[in-house]
Write an enzyme that holds these catalytic residues in place. Structure first.
Site, PDB file in Angstrom:
ATOM      1  N   ASP A  14      -5.933   2.602   2.136  1.00 24.50           N
ATOM      2  CA  ASP A  14      -4.581   2.624   1.617  1.00 24.50           C
ATOM      3  C   ASP A  14      -4.738   3.036   0.165  1.00 24.50           C
ATOM      4  OD1 ASP A  14      -1.871   2.094   1.178  1.00 24.50           O
ATOM      5  OD2 ASP A  14      -2.400   0.147   0.372  1.00 24.50           O
ATOM      6  N   ASP A  63       0.146  -3.019   5.077  1.00 23.68           N
ATOM      7  CA  ASP A  63      -1.098  -2.683   5.758  1.00 23.68           C
ATOM      8  C   ASP A  63      -1.480  -3.724   6.798  1.00 23.68           C
ATOM      9  OD1 ASP A  63      -1.517  -0.552   4.013  1.00 23.68           O
ATOM     10  OD2 ASP A  63      -2.398  -1.885   2.530  1.00 23.68           O
ATOM     11  N   ASP A  84      -4.305  -3.535   1.072  1.00 23.87           N
ATOM     12  CA  ASP A  84      -4.007  -4.752   0.330  1.00 23.87           C
ATOM     13  C   ASP A  84      -2.609  -5.284   0.552  1.00 23.87           C
ATOM     14  OD1 ASP A  84      -2.657  -2.772  -0.928  1.00 23.87           O
ATOM     15  OD2 ASP A  84      -3.108  -3.421  -2.950  1.00 23.87           O
TER      16      ASP A  84
END
Lengths: 789, 69
Positions: A470, A673, A669
């Site tokens: 990410d 996600d 994080d």
């Protein structure tokens, strides 16, 4: 804090600090009121009433780390009238408090702890923790009993081995051993039989099966020989096996627990309070979030996270929605705009009307998707368990062959040797091989700030895979920074003066970047008639010059020109995927600033190292596609590997798609996600992540940056190599045992020398291997510092 | 030598008492936290008089509480 200590004559704290050799640490006090702790709803959720009218609860204390902390916390408890008892568990960072509600309120105690530098949070994982505690106690009890039995059976075995004795004594010792071994098998060893049965029923064979076969063989043949007063009894071997294998089981349980405990503590840090505005008189009060109902009006100050989904009633501000959407740029919001729980209010105070709370919020629904995704994940068979079916088959065939082969000589001798083979192949070393190696590796990893939940994650991490990153907070620093300045430098001082008083993230980034550079040159002028337009920019008079700072649209509007989107500054910045901000002085555009989210220092090198490990690096982000493409370009990733604008649902789908082709490690994080983390082969949650992603991930990193990811993959490979080495050792030992048994040379005495020797080899090999080596530098580990090691 | 028939069961009886004590201590949480008690015994045990809560509340206010540790 010093004042508090002195008043109470507690200056001994400082002596204790020296005694512990702890580094000087700045205490953090928050000055919160903790009013919510006195709320009836809170007490019902987190505290237990006791029969004598007192209450007890558990609080998670930030910052406890040494002997001096124990002394302070427990001492203050006893000094304060109304506090009956305070007990600190330094390992878990929790304090158990018992107080008398007639004399003191819980909030007073919490404020006191806060003033000492230990901000208190209600401990949320108590139920799961109690369950684990019960399991661990049961296992320790079994180990103790198994150990006592082993020692006594061994004493009798020693007498039997030592030579001839009168038959009545021999019979006495043999029957004595039998009686003693019964509880060891029936109670202590029951875990293995239960495991073996379950594995047979589910068809997924694991290590418990050969263990159960070995134990049964030893016990049955020992009993037969005792009753018939012939041959060897094997009870000492069986008792030792149960004891050693239970210790292996305990080690396994502890490693799982340590990481889970740590994750639960982070859960407790989630905001537990909301500021409720009472409708009648407008009074603001802190209440537990559980008490907020749809329709309530809540106050959210700058820097706080929003406790419920709702609509803004009054106030204008910028919101950090990166937790939810992955979008790194702040979003402007004003009255009537919807807001979601979990987003952070950046600029100024808001009042919101709650529409959905708890599990009905967008975050709550995402959490349900997380649970579903982790349920769907296919189990991966552990390395050691993969050899079990073959191992069991080979052992049974060999035992049968031994029995038949020796039966031509003597039927009883055939049975003796066949049972000896079954007992000696009981996979003691094999059963310890994986848990010990993994435990040692996980312990070392924790010392390096990498927390692994469960050993199977390490095994899966040792394979090459697609690594999905990410963007926000993992590859980049997750905050807005001034990255480029175009045009005349002289405008810097003017911009600084105009932006100084604003709390807007862009303004703060200006101050952070220009503050140092300008301050040395000239005294900073003061701005007059500053006027801010939300979502636009700032207008001010500085030293008689008219300064305009803002978006191209805003500046064009103020200068009364048709448009500025085609201005060369703007085009240059947009080409680099930066957010352009134009600066106009006295009606002329003189300079422009580009804002973006800078890459982490270690990102590029770490990506190279990951590729060298055979992993394919991709970016999967909720951020704007142009920004993601730019980050990918700077990291040298192909365009096809970078995907932006992904919603949480898209991320989950992308992970599931990639899973069809092999292993997927997801590094992220945010809450956005979480579902993808849970679905991936291994989910890795990075430093500073949201609680939801911590719960969904298998590994979490307490150090910032992505270098720990590289370290994790390397360490996992080393750990798996140790496991394989251990398995080879124990198989080698089994080959020796089998050869001896088949040739009829194996006696219990030889067996009881071979077995501990093999286990000792495995223990040494596990704990001496350097799976997660300390780097040559003396970079302190966050984790070690927190634990005060 | 036949005293063994008496002595060994007696020894086992003593062992079972020890095992019983061990089980009691496990059940009462003696093995739950293996770190803190080791540090706790380093601390002196001096008694001081209890303070009324108002006094403590005053002390716990941020103005007097904030500072260096």
């Amino acid at each position: 804090m010093h004042a508090v200590l002195h008043e109470h004559g507690l200056t001994q704290y400082y002596d204790l600090i020296q005694l512990e050799g702890a580094k000087g640490r700045r205490a953090r006090t928050t000055g919160k009121t903790y009013e919510e702790l006195d709320d009836a709803a809170f007490l019902q959720l987190y505290a237990k009433p006791r029969p004598d009218g007192q209450w007890s609860t558990e609080l998670y204390l930030e910052g406890v780390h040494c002997a001096a902390c124990i002394w302070l916390v427990e001492r203050m408890g006893r000094e304060v009238d109304g506090v009956v008892d305070a007990r600190l568990d330094i390992g878990k960072q929790t304090a158990e408090l018992t107080w008398d509600p007639a004399k003191i309120q819980l909030s007073t105690i919490a404020r006191q702890l806060d003033a000492l530098g230990y901000p208190a949070h209600p401990f949320r994982g108590a139920e799961a923790r109690d369950l684990r505690r019960k399991e661990e106690r049961a296992l320790i009890a079994r180990i103790g009993v198994a150990g006592a039995i082993m020692a006594n059976v061994m004493l009798m075995a020693l007498a039997l081995y030592s030579g001839r004795m009168e038959p009545e004594f021999e019979a006495f010792f043999r029957w004595g051993s039998l009686v003693l071994t019964i509880p060891s098998i029936a109670w202590c060893g029951r875990v293995f039989f239960r495991g073996a049965l379950a594995s047979l029923r589910s068809g997924a064979l694991h290590m418990d099966l050969p263990i159960a076969i070995g134990l049964t063989a030893g016990f049955v043949w020992g009993t037969v020989n005792t009753v018939m007063a012939r041959g060897e009894i094997w009870f000492d071997t069986v008792a030792t096996l149960v004891f050693l294998l239970l210790i292996g089981r305990w080690v396994q349980q502890r490693q799982r627990r340590a990481a889970n405990d740590a994750a639960e503590l982070l859960f407790s840090l989630a905001p537990s309070t909301a500021r409720l505005v009472r409708q009648e008189d407008g009074e603001v009060r802190e209440v537990p979030v559980e008490r907020v109902k749809p329709g309530d009006v809540l106050e959210v100050r700058a820097g706080e996270s929003i406790p419920a989904d709702g609509v803004i009633e009054t106030g204008e501000s910028a919101l950090d929605t990166s937790l939810l959407t992955g979008e790194s740029r702040p979003i402007e919001a004003g009255p009537g705009d919807p807001v979601h729980a979990g987003t952070v209010n950046l600029a100024s105070m808001l009042r919101i009307r709650a529409e959905a709370t708890g599990t009905a919020t967008r975050v709550g629904r995402l959490m349900q998707a997380v649970e579903e995704a982790s349920r769907r994940r296919a189990p991966v068979v552990a390395l050691a368990d993969r050899i079990v079916p073959k191992f069991v088959a080979v052992v049974l065939v060999l035992a049968l062959a031994t029995a038949i082969g020796w039966a031509f000589v003597d039927v009883w001798a055939g049975l003796d040797h066949a049972f000896a083979l079954l007992i000696v192949t009981c996979p003691c070393a094999l059963g310890l091989a994986t848990p010990l190696a993994i435990h040692a590796a996980i312990g070392r990893a924790a010392g390096r700030g990498i927390l692994v939940k469960g050993g199977d994650a390490l095994e899966r991490l040792s394979h090459p895979a697609v690594v999905l990153f990410d963007k926000t907070g993992t590859l980049t620093q997750g905050r807005t920074e001034l990255l480029q300045w175009l045009g005349a430098d002289e405008a810097k001082a003017l911009v600084l003066a105009a932006e100084r008083s604003s709390a807007h993230p862009i303004a703060q980034a200006f101050v952070a970047a220009l503050g140092g550079a300008v301050a040395g040159e000239a005294p900073v002028a003061t701005a007059q008639r500053v006027s801010q337009t939300t979502g636009g920019g700032v207008e001010a008079d500085v030293d008689g010059r008219k300064v305009l700072v803002g978006s191209p649209v805003y500046v064009a509007q103020r200068l009364q020109v048709p448009e500025l989107a085609t201005h060369p500054f703007v085009q240059e910045l947009v080409a680099q995927a930066l957010t352009p901000v134009l600066i106009a002085v006295d009606g002329q555009v003189t300079s422009a600033a580009g804002f973006g989210d800078p890459l982490r220092d270690d990102a590029e090198q770490s990506v190279r190292e990951l590729q060298a490990l055979g992993c394919e690096v991709r970016i999967l982000s909720g951020d704007h596609p142009a920004v993601v493409a730019e980050v990918g370009r700077r990291l040298g990733l192909p365009e096809a590997a970078c995907r932006g604008g992904a919603t949480p649902e898209d991320k989950l789908a992308a992970v599931e798609e990639a899973l069809k082709h092999g292993f997927v490690f997801m590094v992220g994080d945010g809450v956005n996600d979480a579902a993808a983390l849970a679905a991936a082969t291994v989910g890795i949650s990075v430093h500073g992540g949201a609680e939801a992603s911590l719960a969904a991930a298998d590994v979490f990193l307490t150090r910032p940056g992505i270098q720990p990811v590289v370290e994790l993959l390397r360490g996992a490979r080393r750990a798996v190599r140790v496991v394989k080495r251990n398995i080879l050792f124990s198989l080698g030992y089994n080959t020796v045992g089998v050869t001896l048994a088949m040739s009829g040379l194996l006696t219990p005495l030889i067996g009881s020398i071979l077995m501990p020797f093999a286990s000792l080899t495995v223990v040494t090999s596990s704990y001496r291997s350097r799976t997660f080596p300390k780097p040559s530098g003396t970079e302190p580990s966050v984790w070690a510092a927190r634990r005060g090691r | 030598m036949s005293v063994l028939f008496l002595v060994i069961p007696l020894a086992l009886l003593i062992v079972s008492a020890a095992v019983g004590a061990f089980l009691w201590s496990v059940r009462h949480g003696q093995f739950d936290d293996l770190k803190t008690p080791g540090l706790r015994m380093l601390l002196d045990d001096t008694e001081t008089k209890a303070r009324p809560p108002e006094d403590v509340a005053a002390l716990a206010k941020p103005e007097s509480g904030a500072g260096e540790g």
